[in-house]
Design an enzyme around this catalytic site. Structure first.
Site, PDB file in Angstrom:
ATOM      1  N   GLY A   9      -2.722  -8.405 -11.605  1.00  0.00           N
ATOM      2  CA  GLY A   9      -3.322  -7.264 -12.289  1.00  0.00           C
ATOM      3  C   GLY A   9      -2.906  -5.925 -11.718  1.00  0.00           C
ATOM      4  O   GLY A   9      -2.691  -4.956 -12.470  1.00  0.00           O
ATOM      5  N   ILE A  10      -2.791  -5.827 -10.396  1.00  0.00           N
ATOM      6  CA  ILE A  10      -2.399  -4.554  -9.787  1.00  0.00           C
ATOM      7  C   ILE A  10      -1.007  -4.155 -10.258  1.00  0.00           C
ATOM      8  O   ILE A  10      -0.760  -3.004 -10.623  1.00  0.00           O
ATOM      9  CB  ILE A  10      -2.448  -4.647  -8.250  1.00  0.00           C
ATOM     10  CG1 ILE A  10      -3.869  -4.914  -7.769  1.00  0.00           C
ATOM     11  CG2 ILE A  10      -1.917  -3.359  -7.622  1.00  0.00           C
ATOM     12  CD1 ILE A  10      -3.967  -5.232  -6.287  1.00  0.00           C
ATOM     13  N   VAL A  63      -1.038  -2.315  -0.641  1.00  0.00           N
ATOM     14  CA  VAL A  63      -2.413  -2.336  -1.144  1.00  0.00           C
ATOM     15  C   VAL A  63      -2.863  -3.773  -1.387  1.00  0.00           C
ATOM     16  O   VAL A  63      -3.865  -4.013  -2.059  1.00  0.00           O
ATOM     17  CB  VAL A  63      -2.550  -1.513  -2.453  1.00  0.00           C
ATOM     18  CG1 VAL A  63      -2.376  -0.030  -2.185  1.00  0.00           C
ATOM     19  CG2 VAL A  63      -1.549  -2.003  -3.517  1.00  0.00           C
ATOM     20  N   GLY A  64      -2.104  -4.732  -0.825  1.00  0.00           N
ATOM     21  CA  GLY A  64      -2.429  -6.147  -0.981  1.00  0.00           C
ATOM     22  C   GLY A  64      -3.319  -6.625   0.144  1.00  0.00           C
ATOM     23  O   GLY A  64      -4.536  -6.442   0.124  1.00  0.00           O
ATOM     24  N   ARG A  65      -2.709  -7.228   1.159  1.00  0.00           N
ATOM     25  CA  ARG A  65      -3.403  -7.674   2.354  1.00  0.00           C
ATOM     26  C   ARG A  65      -2.579  -7.279   3.569  1.00  0.00           C
ATOM     27  O   ARG A  65      -1.352  -7.345   3.551  1.00  0.00           O
ATOM     28  CB  ARG A  65      -3.635  -9.189   2.335  1.00  0.00           C
ATOM     29  CG  ARG A  65      -4.803  -9.629   1.462  1.00  0.00           C
ATOM     30  CD  ARG A  65      -6.133  -9.199   2.069  1.00  0.00           C
ATOM     31  NE  ARG A  65      -7.292  -9.672   1.319  1.00  0.00           N
ATOM     32  CZ  ARG A  65      -7.930  -8.979   0.395  1.00  0.00           C
ATOM     33  NH1 ARG A  65      -7.467  -7.776   0.057  1.00  0.00           N
ATOM     34  NH2 ARG A  65      -8.992  -9.471  -0.210  1.00  0.00           N
ATOM     35  N   ASP A  92      -3.192   0.888   2.789  1.00  0.00           N
ATOM     36  CA  ASP A  92      -4.638   0.825   2.570  1.00  0.00           C
ATOM     37  C   ASP A  92      -5.223  -0.400   3.246  1.00  0.00           C
ATOM     38  O   ASP A  92      -6.430  -0.525   3.365  1.00  0.00           O
ATOM     39  CB  ASP A  92      -4.969   0.798   1.072  1.00  0.00           C
ATOM     40  CG  ASP A  92      -6.461   0.918   0.822  1.00  0.00           C
ATOM     41  OD1 ASP A  92      -7.070   1.881   1.325  1.00  0.00           O
ATOM     42  OD2 ASP A  92      -7.031   0.039   0.142  1.00  0.00           O
ATOM     43  N   GLU A 113      -7.562  -5.472  10.936  1.00  0.00           N
ATOM     44  CA  GLU A 113      -8.381  -4.575  10.122  1.00  0.00           C
ATOM     45  C   GLU A 113      -9.849  -4.777  10.478  1.00  0.00           C
ATOM     46  O   GLU A 113     -10.315  -5.918  10.474  1.00  0.00           O
ATOM     47  CB  GLU A 113      -8.161  -4.861   8.638  1.00  0.00           C
ATOM     48  CG  GLU A 113      -8.807  -3.846   7.720  1.00  0.00           C
ATOM     49  CD  GLU A 113      -8.461  -4.059   6.247  1.00  0.00           C
ATOM     50  OE1 GLU A 113      -9.411  -4.190   5.450  1.00  0.00           O
ATOM     51  OE2 GLU A 113      -7.257  -4.111   5.911  1.00  0.00           O
ATOM     52  N   HIS A 122      -8.922   0.883   3.689  1.00  0.00           N
ATOM     53  CA  HIS A 122      -9.240  -0.100   2.643  1.00  0.00           C
ATOM     54  C   HIS A 122     -10.182   0.515   1.602  1.00  0.00           C
ATOM     55  O   HIS A 122     -11.230  -0.040   1.269  1.00  0.00           O
ATOM     56  CB  HIS A 122      -9.864  -1.361   3.256  1.00  0.00           C
ATOM     57  CG  HIS A 122      -9.573  -2.598   2.459  1.00  0.00           C
ATOM     58  ND1 HIS A 122      -9.327  -3.826   3.029  1.00  0.00           N
ATOM     59  CD2 HIS A 122      -9.490  -2.805   1.115  1.00  0.00           C
ATOM     60  CE1 HIS A 122      -9.115  -4.736   2.100  1.00  0.00           C
ATOM     61  NE2 HIS A 122      -9.208  -4.130   0.926  1.00  0.00           N
ATOM     62  N   ALA A 135      -8.981   1.607  -1.530  1.00  0.00           N
ATOM     63  CA  ALA A 135      -8.393   1.600  -2.873  1.00  0.00           C
ATOM     64  C   ALA A 135      -9.447   1.276  -3.918  1.00  0.00           C
ATOM     65  O   ALA A 135      -9.368   1.727  -5.059  1.00  0.00           O
ATOM     66  CB  ALA A 135      -7.248   0.599  -2.953  1.00  0.00           C
ATOM     67  N   ASN A 136     -10.434   0.466  -3.533  1.00  0.00           N
ATOM     68  CA  ASN A 136     -11.613   0.285  -4.387  1.00  0.00           C
ATOM     69  C   ASN A 136     -12.843   0.315  -3.471  1.00  0.00           C
ATOM     70  O   ASN A 136     -13.019  -0.541  -2.628  1.00  0.00           O
ATOM     71  CB  ASN A 136     -11.549  -1.023  -5.185  1.00  0.00           C
ATOM     72  CG  ASN A 136     -11.373  -2.248  -4.308  1.00  0.00           C
ATOM     73  OD1 ASN A 136     -10.390  -2.363  -3.598  1.00  0.00           O
ATOM     74  ND2 ASN A 136     -12.314  -3.167  -4.370  1.00  0.00           N
TER      75      ASN A 136
END
Length: 306
Positions: A138-139, A217-219, A243, A248, A267, A269-270
């Site tokens: 989706g991203i 922006v994944g992991r 992000d 982390e 982190h 982005a959302n």
């Protein structure tokens, strides 16, 4: 009249999720009576395992996170249950953030935000550049749409050969090394799995152009952090927008914090403000699908890890 779907909401009672359960034709019940479990936080897999012990009738488990790597690592993902993640739910804001980081890197915003003098004029345009997105979910689809006005040449790497709208080419993961040297921007947007862990390493970074930038922006663990630190210090690439990091949260004093070519967001982005209403919409849709005997949106492939 169809009876409501019995749903257990745990470990915290999020009002938006409670309302979504009702809107989707469900009813919040105690654990022993539930057919669906809605897990309301992005962590604590051990607590989830304990909750499942009290839910002997549960068939579906809905998780609010797009990635399920922490739950998989804890051994919680019982393959006899239907696991549903939030993959795709947060794609739009995460794609927006990826674009933000990309533009900030190309325009040297990190440097200028900290400047105390006029300094050197520098910056590059995204228009007409070549972008490689590692990840075809989706991203990637949302980012592809956002990139259309910039007229980029977009290549998407994904497991399946199905084309992505607005992408000029779709490649398999084993061809990333072949294509990464052509890209001006490389965006990492894959979930963490055995196949993706550490895939962006010293070798792949060395294949990138010195003028290219990396956005993750994944992991965090998809990128080998020490290799990225070395690449930035050596000028192997022109910058990195992160992000997500490994580890982390990124500890205070970590070399990435002082690296002038790195732009790091925590982190975000959302954020909570974004993801609660988005996941609430997914709850509504999937409870309707459960009642109708349909396949859920966001079905997790336990064997694949996402």
């Amino acid at each position: 009249m169809t009876p409501p779907v019995p749903v257990h909401l745990a470990p915290t009672d999020v009002p938006e999720y409670r309302r979504a359960i009702a809107a989707g034709g469900g009813e919040v019940v105690d654990a022993p009576h539930a057919r669906v479990l809605v897990w309301s936080i992005h962590r604590e897999p051990e607590a989830l395992a304990r909750t499942l012990e009290r839910c002997p009738r549960v068939e579906w488990v809905m998780l609010p996170s797009a990635g399920v790597d922490r739950f998989l690592a804890a051994g919680v993902l019982d393959p006899s249950l239907t696991w549903v993640s939030a993959k795709g739910v947060y794609a739009r804001p995460v794609a927006e953030h990826a674009l933000t980081l990309t533009l900030a890197l190309l325009r040297s915003i990190r440097e200028r935000a900290r400047a105390e003098s006029w300094g050197v004029k520098r910056g590059r345009t995204l228009f007409g550049s070549r972008v490689l997105v590692i990840g075809g979910g989706g991203i990637a689809r949302e980012l592809a749409a956002l990139l259309v006005p910039f007229g980029v040449h977009l290549t998407v790497c994904r497991r399946t050969p199905d084309p992505v709208a607005f992408a000029h080419a779709t490649i398999a993961p084993d061809r990333v090394a072949e294509h990464v040297g052509d890209a001006d921007v490389v965006v990492v947007a894959v979930p963490l799995s055995d196949a993706t862990r550490g895939m962006v390493d010293a070798d792949l970074l060395a294949r990138m152009k010195e003028s290219s930038v990396l956005v993750n922006v994944g992991r965090g663990a998809v990128v080998v952090t020490d290799d990225l630190v070395d690449a930035l210090a050596a000028g192997t690439i022109a910058g990195a927008g992160l992000d997500v990091t490994d580890p982390e949260p990124l500890p205070d004093g970590h070399p990435l914090w002082s690296q002038e070519l790195a732009l790091i967001t925590p982190h975000t982005a959302n954020t909570h403000e974004m993801n609660v209403p988005l996941f609430a919409d997914r709850i509504v849709e999937n409870l309707e699908r459960y009642a109708a005997g349909r396949r859920p949106r966001g079905l997790v492939d336990v064997a694949a890890g996402y």
